[in-house]
Scaffold this active site. Sequence first.
Site, PDB file in Angstrom:
ATOM      1  N   ASP A 198       0.833  -1.208   0.000  1.00 38.64           N
ATOM      2  CA  ASP A 198       0.000   0.000   0.000  1.00 38.64           C
ATOM      3  C   ASP A 198       0.869   1.259   0.000  1.00 38.64           C
ATOM      4  O   ASP A 198       1.993   1.247   0.505  1.00 38.64           O
ATOM      5  CB  ASP A 198      -0.894  -0.031   1.250  1.00 38.64           C
ATOM      6  CG  ASP A 198      -2.055   0.945   1.128  1.00 38.64           C
ATOM      7  OD1 ASP A 198      -2.293   1.457   0.016  1.00 38.64           O
ATOM      8  OD2 ASP A 198      -2.718   1.199   2.147  1.00 38.64           O
ATOM      9  N   HIS A 258       3.125   3.533  -8.837  1.00 37.97           N
ATOM     10  CA  HIS A 258       2.996   2.097  -9.137  1.00 37.97           C
ATOM     11  C   HIS A 258       4.254   1.595  -9.862  1.00 37.97           C
ATOM     12  O   HIS A 258       4.722   0.490  -9.603  1.00 37.97           O
ATOM     13  CB  HIS A 258       1.752   1.846  -9.987  1.00 37.97           C
ATOM     14  CG  HIS A 258       0.463   2.201  -9.282  1.00 37.97           C
ATOM     15  ND1 HIS A 258       0.193   1.815  -7.994  1.00 37.97           N
ATOM     16  CD2 HIS A 258      -0.625   2.917  -9.684  1.00 37.97           C
ATOM     17  CE1 HIS A 258      -1.006   2.270  -7.630  1.00 37.97           C
ATOM     18  NE2 HIS A 258      -1.516   2.951  -8.632  1.00 37.97           N
ATOM     19  N   LEU A 301      11.208 -20.430  -4.618  1.00 43.53           N
ATOM     20  CA  LEU A 301      10.154 -19.572  -4.059  1.00 43.53           C
ATOM     21  C   LEU A 301       8.900 -19.608  -4.927  1.00 43.53           C
ATOM     22  O   LEU A 301       8.987 -19.536  -6.158  1.00 43.53           O
ATOM     23  CB  LEU A 301      10.671 -18.125  -3.981  1.00 43.53           C
ATOM     24  CG  LEU A 301       9.638 -17.062  -3.594  1.00 43.53           C
ATOM     25  CD1 LEU A 301       9.297 -17.130  -2.110  1.00 43.53           C
ATOM     26  CD2 LEU A 301      10.135 -15.657  -3.937  1.00 43.53           C
TER      27      LEU A 301
HETATM   28  C1  FPP Z   1      -1.800   0.245  -3.492  1.00 43.61           C
HETATM   29  O1  FPP Z   1      -1.337   1.550  -3.380  1.00 43.61           O
HETATM   30  C2  FPP Z   1      -1.185  -0.395  -4.645  1.00 43.61           C
HETATM   31  C3  FPP Z   1      -1.857  -0.846  -5.740  1.00 43.61           C
HETATM   32  C4  FPP Z   1      -3.317  -0.789  -5.875  1.00 43.61           C
HETATM   33  C5  FPP Z   1      -1.117  -1.439  -6.872  1.00 43.61           C
HETATM   34  C6  FPP Z   1       0.065  -2.256  -6.450  1.00 43.61           C
HETATM   35  C7  FPP Z   1       0.861  -2.613  -7.642  1.00 43.61           C
HETATM   36  C8  FPP Z   1       2.209  -2.614  -7.676  1.00 43.61           C
HETATM   37  C9  FPP Z   1       3.090  -2.362  -6.523  1.00 43.61           C
HETATM   38  C10 FPP Z   1       2.858  -3.037  -8.922  1.00 43.61           C
HETATM   39  C11 FPP Z   1       3.085  -4.505  -8.755  1.00 43.61           C
HETATM   40  C12 FPP Z   1       3.527  -5.116  -9.964  1.00 43.61           C
HETATM   41  C13 FPP Z   1       3.531  -6.438 -10.148  1.00 43.61           C
HETATM   42  C14 FPP Z   1       4.130  -6.941 -11.367  1.00 43.61           C
HETATM   43  C15 FPP Z   1       2.968  -7.392  -9.170  1.00 43.61           C
HETATM   44  P1  FPP Z   1      -2.409   2.702  -3.534  1.00 43.61           P
HETATM   45  O2  FPP Z   1      -2.509   3.065  -4.972  1.00 43.61           O
HETATM   46  O3  FPP Z   1      -3.673   2.270  -2.878  1.00 43.61           O
HETATM   47  O4  FPP Z   1      -1.729   3.841  -2.726  1.00 43.61           O
HETATM   48  P2  FPP Z   1      -2.476   4.932  -1.848  1.00 43.61           P
HETATM   49  O5  FPP Z   1      -3.148   4.183  -0.752  1.00 43.61           O
HETATM   50  O6  FPP Z   1      -1.350   5.772  -1.375  1.00 43.61           O
HETATM   51  O7  FPP Z   1      -3.426   5.662  -2.732  1.00 43.61           O
END
Ligand code: FPP
Length: 249
Positions: free
Chosen positions: A18, A35, A129
Amino acid sequence: MENLDLNRLPKHIAIIMDGNGRWAQEQGQDRLFGHYQGVVSVRKVVEAAAEIGIKYLTLYAFSTENWDRPVEEVTGLMTLFVETIAKEVPDLNKNNIQLQFIGDLSQLPPEARIALDQSTAQTAANTGLKLIIALSYSSRWEIVNAAQVLAKLVQVGDLNPEQINEKVFSENLTTKGIPDPELMIRTSGEYRISNFLLFQLAYSELYFTNTRWPDFRKPHLIEAILDYQSRERRFGKTSAQIVLDEENK
Ligand code: FPP
């Protein structure tokens, strides 16, 4: 790393990644930039987990509820998932990492589903893994789905309601064959489970950190595991019973 007790590592770590959006916005950038930086953390954490000797790592990449985000963010994330995963397959193979997706993949665009199926097949023979990506995943969806499957088996006479126990139920979840996580980490200072592995997290140790996901690295993972190792897991028993159980092992 040298402080880790390698005999008491969690077999399975699950992570709610997050804080990408806030991380980006704090630096005056677009949420998608967060992201993209989050992918760097994914790479570092997967590498670290494999090196430490973790057997299963589940990453919550996209929830069923995330489909309701602005369309540019959803499209951007889908492109990011597909491109990153396709690009990482050679490295996953080099590191003997097996990839699996859990979630309602029927909601993904067909070309994305094909790409993810391909990368799953390309890493299927790996024995190191196991990297599980929860994509279009929601735990309530998964539990309701399992209930429907079992109800249909009862309806056609292939199962007695009395035969439904925790084991049978868990075998009808998307995590069939995967041990429950001993440790669940959530980054970015939110203290919620957000529809993630509700059945499987029943006895997991929960670890929350203020670190935003794009800043999360190997030392943060080690810190979380050390915290886990400092806890006494009682599974509803008393402390004295746990000490006795340990002595009798
Ligand atoms: C939450 O942060 C994150 C997501 C909804 C997307 C997570 C995706 C990645 C880390 C990329 C992963 C890639 C692969 C290949 C698995 P948020 O957008 O909710 O952040 P916020 O709470 O600050 O708005």
